[in-house]
Enzyme design. Structure first.
Site, short mmCIF file in Angstrom:
data_model
loop_
_atom_site.label_atom_id
_atom_site.label_comp_id
_atom_site.label_asym_id
_atom_site.label_seq_id
_atom_site.Cartn_x
_atom_site.Cartn_y
_atom_site.Cartn_z
N CYS A 56 -3.21 -19.54 17.32
CA CYS A 56 -2.37 -18.67 16.47
C CYS A 56 -1.05 -19.37 16.16
CB CYS A 56 -2.01 -17.36 17.16
SG CYS A 56 -3.36 -16.22 17.38
N HIS B 131 0.85 -1.19 0.00
CA HIS B 131 0.00 0.00 0.00
C HIS B 131 0.88 1.24 0.00
CE1 HIS B 131 0.87 0.43 4.29
NE2 HIS B 131 0.52 -0.84 4.46
N LYS C 184 -3.32 6.19 12.22
CA LYS C 184 -2.33 5.39 11.50
C LYS C 184 -3.06 4.54 10.45
CE LYS C 184 1.40 2.28 12.04
NZ LYS C 184 1.57 0.92 12.29
N HIS D 168 4.32 1.29 1.78
CA HIS D 168 5.41 0.59 1.10
C HIS D 168 5.91 1.40 -0.10
CE1 HIS D 168 2.79 -2.72 2.79
NE2 HIS D 168 3.87 -2.75 3.53
N HIS E 29 -8.06 -14.46 19.74
CA HIS E 29 -8.95 -15.57 20.12
C HIS E 29 -9.62 -15.37 21.47
CE1 HIS E 29 -6.36 -17.31 16.99
NE2 HIS E 29 -7.49 -17.90 16.64
N CYS F 296 -5.28 -13.91 24.51
CA CYS F 296 -4.93 -13.59 23.12
C CYS F 296 -5.94 -12.57 22.60
CB CYS F 296 -4.99 -14.86 22.27
SG CYS F 296 -4.90 -14.50 20.51
N LYS G 158 -4.79 -1.96 7.94
CA LYS G 158 -5.77 -2.77 7.23
C LYS G 158 -7.03 -2.92 8.09
CE LYS G 158 -3.28 -4.38 3.63
NZ LYS G 158 -2.08 -5.14 3.47
N CYS H 162 -0.03 -18.69 22.03
CA CYS H 162 -1.44 -18.93 21.68
C CYS H 162 -1.46 -20.12 20.72
CB CYS H 162 -2.06 -17.70 21.03
SG CYS H 162 -3.71 -18.05 20.39
#
Ligand code: MSP
Length: 689
Positions: A140, A18, A318, A21, A164, A161, A321, A137
């Site tokens: 994960c 994006h 900031k 980068h 989760h 977590c 996503k 986790c």
């Protein structure tokens, strides 16, 4: 030897690039072009970081092998760098480095071995085997750091977590450690003796206080049974190297460390040390861990680690996503020329500080600085040369007896204008070398303002009416054209495409990239030479139109609440197959149903929209508005099976309620929609999973 090696971070191969980068690549590209233009042999690296648990997981989620996953993201990266003129074919990077290259594995193993054999400044083994203990986790399959878990409500309980929301397990695993704690003094002495090692100064202070605060040894391997996608630890294949050890080393393996062929082809000896450009988010890895590894291996430290700030949205958040406010590159690329984007990001972000990105600000800047500023100066100057000088560069010489007349008309003497432009050139180059891009551009635009003022004061259109003022007219136009020649040379690294276009319009051959700005001499523009065809270099951007186009594709971060037309079809990023990765549960939130079009009609005064009635086997057909009128005849849609997003919040468009959205692919520059359909029979209302 006079060489320059500049790097961007290598980007994770688990999601699409994006604006963030793109920005570091633009900065690297600008520096590389500027050095090349000044005759310095330059090597510019960008690339992808392809190992580790996150890539492994992304691959799993997409039903690919990790290598296929990496190849997939890389193909998108390459397509994007080509579109933005940043690849080798467009004069951009010299290498797109991939950590899955075999020569990289060789070099990393060599570095590991070298460090493993070395002693720290305190005489200890630099690498030792121990146990890593942390909060793990299981779903994960990942250790969580403090900012990745929620502290327990009751003291003594395990943390949760964040993903989760389940308690984490305290796990201890065998691991190799790098004895970072023994390198504090060595690092502090580098930070103190080389004030330019970490830039800007605020970041250097940050790193210094981090090191002063005491360093912990660093776990540099994971058991292969936990993380298998990576480079095995030399002589102990039951361990996989820590992905950052692997990734950071790319900067030296790319140019030949640990591989003879590569060394011959590029040259570690020739190009190292590098200037590393990084976002402030990964400064510690580059300014603490990486130098410590290099110290341990007795390799020269980088030339500098330069940290830039983050792009935030107009509300100051900031870009991430999760917030959905990242600037996707296919959306950005469509309405804006590459140079406009390059100019904006370099002009807008004060290097080192965070910068705000908004499409409206981008358009405003492009229109004021480029269309009305530089672009207008170029076309007005050349148009006047065409009109009053028969498309030939006039003489800039003012005879003694006309000097007073010219001065009264507001025309600078040769010495004055030459002095002004030379000073601006020196300032420009100095700021560019200090990575103060914004200030460099201000220096260049001081020339635009000065010449604009000279033209406004001298009024060439009036001078042209007076035969007695012929030389004054010629002098104004010559000074303007010669200043433009200087500007195109200076601005070549920032505006590679448009500076080339301006150069050609000035009637010059070759490229401004071949002219060293340090050796520019005032007055070298040849009198009598023919200029080229005059065309606008930076056409004005129609703000309302472009904003509507963008909001039609994506919500604009500036005004998230502003109503935007529904996304009738996916963006080009989706066409490549990847957006940010989501969990299966996220996908399950979208209720996609098979529907059959019962009726379709155009909507008066809305030339893009069709009003569809679609049977989803519910009590009543759904009314759905689709932005496909320019591509589909309504009659031909009747009876057709389509895919509908059935649980999209209803919204009104042109006073009509849309109770869902039709799914379509989108391709080509204009985002042509192609409706998703079925080749086999399927009942209405069937759910897509
Ligand atoms: N793979 C590591 C880097 C390894 S380098 C040996 C990594 N990759 S990343 O894909 O997360 O990219 C991080 C870099 O992208 C940042 O340091 C910065 O250069 C750029 N940016 C990502 N988001 C950004 C902004 N919002 N703003 C500016 N740049 C940002 O970390």
């Amino acid at each position: 030897m006079n060489t320059f090696y500049v790097t961007t971070p290598i980007y994770y191969a688990n999601s699409l690039p994006h604006l963030g980068h793109l920005y570091t690549m633009i900065v690297g590209d600008t520096l590389a072009r500027s050095k090349r233009q000044r005759g310095v042999e330059t090597y510019f690296l960008t690339g992808t970081d392809e190992h580790g648990i996150n890539i492994e997981r992304a691959a799993q989620q997409n039903g690919r092998t990790p290598q296929e996953q990496a190849d997939y993201v890389v193909s998108y990266f390459k397509e994007m760098t080509s579109k933005f003129g940043l690849d080798t074919a467009h004069g951009g990077y010299d290498v797109f480095m991939r950590t899955t290259e075999p020569f990289h594995a060789e070099g990393v193993s060599e570095l590991w071995r070298k460090i493993a054999k070395s002693k720290t400044p305190k005489g200890n083994d630099a690498i030792y085997k121990g146990h890593y203990e942390g909060w793990f986790c299981a779903p994960c399959a990942e250790y969580k750091t403090e900012d990745e878990y929620q502290k327990p409500k009751v003291e003594g309980d395990p943390p949760l977590c964040l993903i989760h929301e389940r308690p984490l397990d305290r796990v201890s695993e065998e691991s190799y450690f790098f004895r970072l704690s023994d390198y504090d003094k060595a690092l502090l002495s580098v930070l103190e003796s080389r004030p330019d090692f970490v830039r800007p100064e605020s970041r250097r202070n940050e790193v210094t206080s981090f090191v002063r605060g005491g360093l912990q040894d660093l776990s540099v391997s994971r058991l292969k049974s936990s993380v298998s996608w990576g480079i095995p630890v030399p002589d102990d294949p039951s361990h996989t190297m820590y992905v950052w050890f692997d990734a950071l080393t790319n900067y030296i393996t790319a140019i030949g460390y640990g591989n003879k062929e590569r060394e011959q082809a590029v040259g570690f000896e020739k190009f190292w040390p590098a200037m590393h450009l990084v976002g402030k988010d990964i400064l510690r890895f580059h300014a603490v861990y990486w130098p410590a590894f290099l110290l341990a291996a007795d390799i020269e430290l980088p030339r500098a680690v330069v940290a830039h700030g983050m792009w935030v949205d107009p509300a100051g958040r900031k870009m991430s996503k999760t917030l959905g406010n990242v600037i996707e590159l296919d959306v950005l690329h469509k309405p804006f020329p590459i140079d406009v984007i390059r100019y904006f990001v370099l002009r807008e972000m004060v290097f080192g500080q965070d910068g705000r990105f908004g499409y409206e600000a981008l358009i405003d800047r492009a229109n004021s600085d480029l269309a009305s500023g530089l672009g207008n100066l170029s076309s007005r100057t050349l148009t006047m040369i065409a009109r009053y000088g028969d498309s030939r560069i006039p003489s800039g010489v003012i005879p003694e007896e006309k000097l007073l007349l010219a001065k009264r008309a507001g025309v600078d003497t040769d010495e004055t204008i030459a002095g002004f432009v030379e000073h601006a050139r020196n300032q420009f180059l100095e700021h560019l070398d200090n990575l103060a891009f914004s200030r460099a551009l201000e220096a260049a635009w001081s020339v635009v303002a000065r010449v604009d003022k000279m033209i406004t004061d001298a009024k060439p259109w009036d001078l042209a009416k007076d035969e007695n003022q012929r030389q004054t007219l010629g002098a104004v136009l010559y000074r303007a054209a010669e200043s433009l020649r200087w500007l195109t040379v200076l601005l070549h690294p920032v505006l590679p495409e448009s500076s080339q276009a301006m150069w050609k319009q000035l009637g010059l051959s070759g490229s401004p990239g071949q002219v060293n700005p340090s050796s520019l001499k005032w007055g070298e523009l040849k009198e009598g030479a023919a200029i080229g065809d005059v065309q606008p270099v930076f056409p004005r951007i129609d703000k309302a139109k472009v904003m509507a186009e963008i909001t039609g594709e994506k919500d604009v971060p500036a005004k998230p609440a502003e109503p935007s037309p529904p996304q009738e079809h996916a963006t080009q990023a989706d066409a490549v197959g990847i957006t940010s990765f989501i969990e299966i549960d996220d996908f399950a939130k979208v209720d996609l149903r098979v529907g059959q079009v019962l009726s379709a009609e155009r909507i008066p005064k809305a030339d893009k929209l069709l009003l569809l009635k679609v049977d989803l086997a519910e009590e009543q057909p759904r009314q759905v508005l689709a932005g496909i009128a320019q591509y589909y005849e309504p009659e031909k849609l009747i009876g057709r099976k389509v895919v509908i997003v059935a649980n999209l919040k209803p919204r009104k468009l042109r006073g009509l309620e849309s109770q869902g959205m039709v799914v379509a692919a989108s391709y080509g520059e204009e985002g042509r929609p192609v409706l998703a359909t079925f080749t086999e029979d399927v009942p209405n209302g069937a759910r897509l999973k």
